[in-house]
Design a protein around this motif. Structure first.
Motif, PDB file in Angstrom:
ATOM      1  N   LEU A 103       0.269  -2.728  -3.246  1.00 10.74           N
ATOM      2  CA  LEU A 103       1.118  -1.910  -2.190  1.00 10.74           C
ATOM      3  C   LEU A 103       1.744  -0.845  -3.435  1.00 10.74           C
ATOM      4  O   LEU A 103       2.286  -1.451  -4.131  1.00 10.74           O
ATOM      5  N   ALA A 104       1.734   0.515  -3.054  1.00 11.03           N
ATOM      6  CA  ALA A 104       2.166   1.531  -3.969  1.00 11.03           C
ATOM      7  C   ALA A 104       3.679   1.948  -2.941  1.00 11.03           C
ATOM      8  O   ALA A 104       3.587   2.201  -1.905  1.00 11.03           O
ATOM      9  N   GLN A 149      -2.706   7.368 -12.452  1.00  9.38           N
ATOM     10  CA  GLN A 149      -1.546   7.879 -12.848  1.00  9.38           C
ATOM     11  C   GLN A 149      -0.361   7.131 -12.291  1.00  9.38           C
ATOM     12  O   GLN A 149       0.586   7.165 -12.651  1.00  9.38           O
ATOM     13  N   LEU A 150      -0.519   6.719 -10.914  1.00  7.76           N
ATOM     14  CA  LEU A 150       0.257   6.070 -10.399  1.00  7.76           C
ATOM     15  C   LEU A 150       0.501   4.645 -10.999  1.00  7.76           C
ATOM     16  O   LEU A 150       1.824   4.325 -10.626  1.00  7.76           O
ATOM     17  N   ARG A 151      -0.410   4.019 -11.495  1.00  3.76           N
ATOM     18  CA  ARG A 151      -0.346   2.838 -12.051  1.00  3.76           C
ATOM     19  C   ARG A 151       0.610   2.812 -13.299  1.00  3.76           C
ATOM     20  O   ARG A 151       0.804   1.857 -13.898  1.00  3.76           O
ATOM     21  N   ASP A 152       0.487   3.926 -13.956  1.00  3.33           N
ATOM     22  CA  ASP A 152       1.152   4.372 -15.085  1.00  3.33           C
ATOM     23  C   ASP A 152       2.629   3.823 -15.170  1.00  3.33           C
ATOM     24  O   ASP A 152       3.447   4.201 -14.345  1.00  3.33           O
ATOM     25  N   ARG A 154       5.834   2.288  -7.850  1.00  2.54           N
ATOM     26  CA  ARG A 154       5.643   1.182  -8.121  1.00  2.54           C
ATOM     27  C   ARG A 154       4.455   0.574  -7.545  1.00  2.54           C
ATOM     28  O   ARG A 154       4.364   1.000  -6.236  1.00  2.54           O
ATOM     29  N   VAL A 155       3.264   0.144  -8.316  1.00  7.27           N
ATOM     30  CA  VAL A 155       2.312  -0.645  -7.729  1.00  7.27           C
ATOM     31  C   VAL A 155       2.425  -2.241  -7.712  1.00  7.27           C
ATOM     32  O   VAL A 155       2.245  -2.749  -8.989  1.00  7.27           O
ATOM     33  N   GLU A 156       2.544  -2.723  -6.844  1.00 13.27           N
ATOM     34  CA  GLU A 156       2.627  -4.258  -6.748  1.00 13.27           C
ATOM     35  C   GLU A 156       1.504  -4.933  -6.124  1.00 13.27           C
ATOM     36  O   GLU A 156       1.042  -4.515  -5.104  1.00 13.27           O
TER      37      GLU A 156
END
Length: 351
Positions: free
Chosen positions: A142-143, A240-243, A276-278
């Motif tokens: 989940l982002a 990039q979002l997971r960075d 945050r990518v959880e």
């Protein structure tokens, strides 16, 4: 055509992306929405859900998902109906019917990308719908995203801008599907949009093998007449979002039509304020992680149930189908025993 989507979000999960060309009102733009039906065992149509209404659009982009359970062993006939509503309080019975499509869910799944015309009892050409379907194997990531804008272009003649943004994922055929639309913030060139959460699978079709697939961020100035002004766009990726430093990234909004201007640099800056990518866990994750289910059954042998030697008693044991108690614990036990390493059911008698 603009991409639209109906997402299938329960059990076997499917995102169905739709592109509609809908022409109905001659002098006024449509306010279309889609209603999805499924044929039940009684051979009648049951409504499953509706998309949101998109104001003043002939080529709407729907992002509201509609859940449906995909059952491989059964034929699931779907009916997609498109309506034009003139009043926010108008019922579906009073809305203008624009067209429909009947199609089995299996055909959508098998075809991946499928284009079909909408039909209408009185009109020949009432548009078409293109549907693409991909299986999503659970909500594993989940982002949580929060964006802010700085120095956006002024689009309103007497004011600033009323900005909102859309996120769109790339499909297997290269097209883009809108998966999220933000709220509109009135009269500001420095918007601070609300934080939102979205399933990573909706942002990227294959987040494991292709996290570099483009995610399109498009920013618009909202207009009440539906002619929303394009401010600019940029492309980012799931990588990039997971960075871990993603919440410090900034991106330039670019409007291709403005690039020819001599001193043009950008149409504003977008900051990722929070990212945050959880990982999220489904019931299946718990089962695969070692969770076991134990079945315990207690039967009340109260005298009000009658003499167990007579067929009218709930406790009467029949050699044919078994009594109601037997049928119940067999139905439940045969399922739960698969999640018990001892394959054991405890049975108690209450006197």
């Amino acid at each position: 055509h603009c991409p639209s989507s109906i997402g299938f979000l329960t059990c076997y999960v499917h995102d169905v992306c739709m592109m509609c060309a809908l022409y109905h009102d001659v002098t006024v733009l449509s306010v279309p929405y889609i209603v999805l039906y499924q044929k039940n065992h009684e051979q009648t149509w049951k409504e499953l859900g509706r998309t949101e209404k998109v104001s003043n659009a002939l080529n709407p982009a729907f992002e509201q998902p509609i859940p449906i359970i995909f059952k491989f062993e059964k034929r699931q006939d779907l009916r997609i109906r498109v309506f034009d509503i003139d009043d926010s309080g108008q019922s579906i019975g009073m809305a203008d019917f624009l067209g429909e499509l009947e199609i089995p869910l299996g055909q959508i799944i098998a075809s991946r990308v499928l284009r079909k015309p909408l039909t209408h009892p009185r009109f020949k050409d009432c548009g078409s719908v293109t549907i693409s379907a991909t299986e999503v194997n659970g909500l594993h990531e989940l982002a949580c995203l929060k964006f802010e804008g700085v120095g956006l272009d002024k689009k309103d003649f007497l004011g600033k801008s009323d900005p909102y943004y859309e996120l769109a994922r790339q499909n297997s055929d290269g097209s883009f599907t809108t998966v999220y639309r933000s709220e509109t913030l009135p009269s500001t060139l420095n918007p601070k949009w609300k934080q939102h959460e979205i399933n990573v699978k909706r942002l990227c079709l294959n987040p494991t093998e292709n996290p570099g697939a483009p995610i399109l961020f498009s920013c618009y100035d909202h207009d009440d007449d539906g002619s929303h002004d394009f401010i600019g766009y940029f492309v980012l990726t799931l990588t990039q979002l997971r960075d871990r430093n993603a919440d410090h990234h900034t991106y330039e909004l670019i409007n291709p039509k403005m690039l020819k201007k001599k001193h043009y640099e950008n149409s504003g800056i977008i900051k990722i304020v929070e990212c945050r990518v959880e990982k999220t866990y489904s019931f299946l994750d718990y089962i695969m992680g070692g969770l076991q289910l134990n079945c315990t059954i207690a039967i009340d042998f109260t005298g009000s149930n009658g003499d167990p030697q007579t067929p009218r008693s709930l406790h009467y044991i029949s050699a044919a189908d078994g009594n109601h108690y037997q049928q119940a614990w067999l139905s439940i036990g045969q399922i739960i025993q698969d999640y018990d390493s001892y394959v054991f059911t405890s049975l108690y008698q209450l006197l």
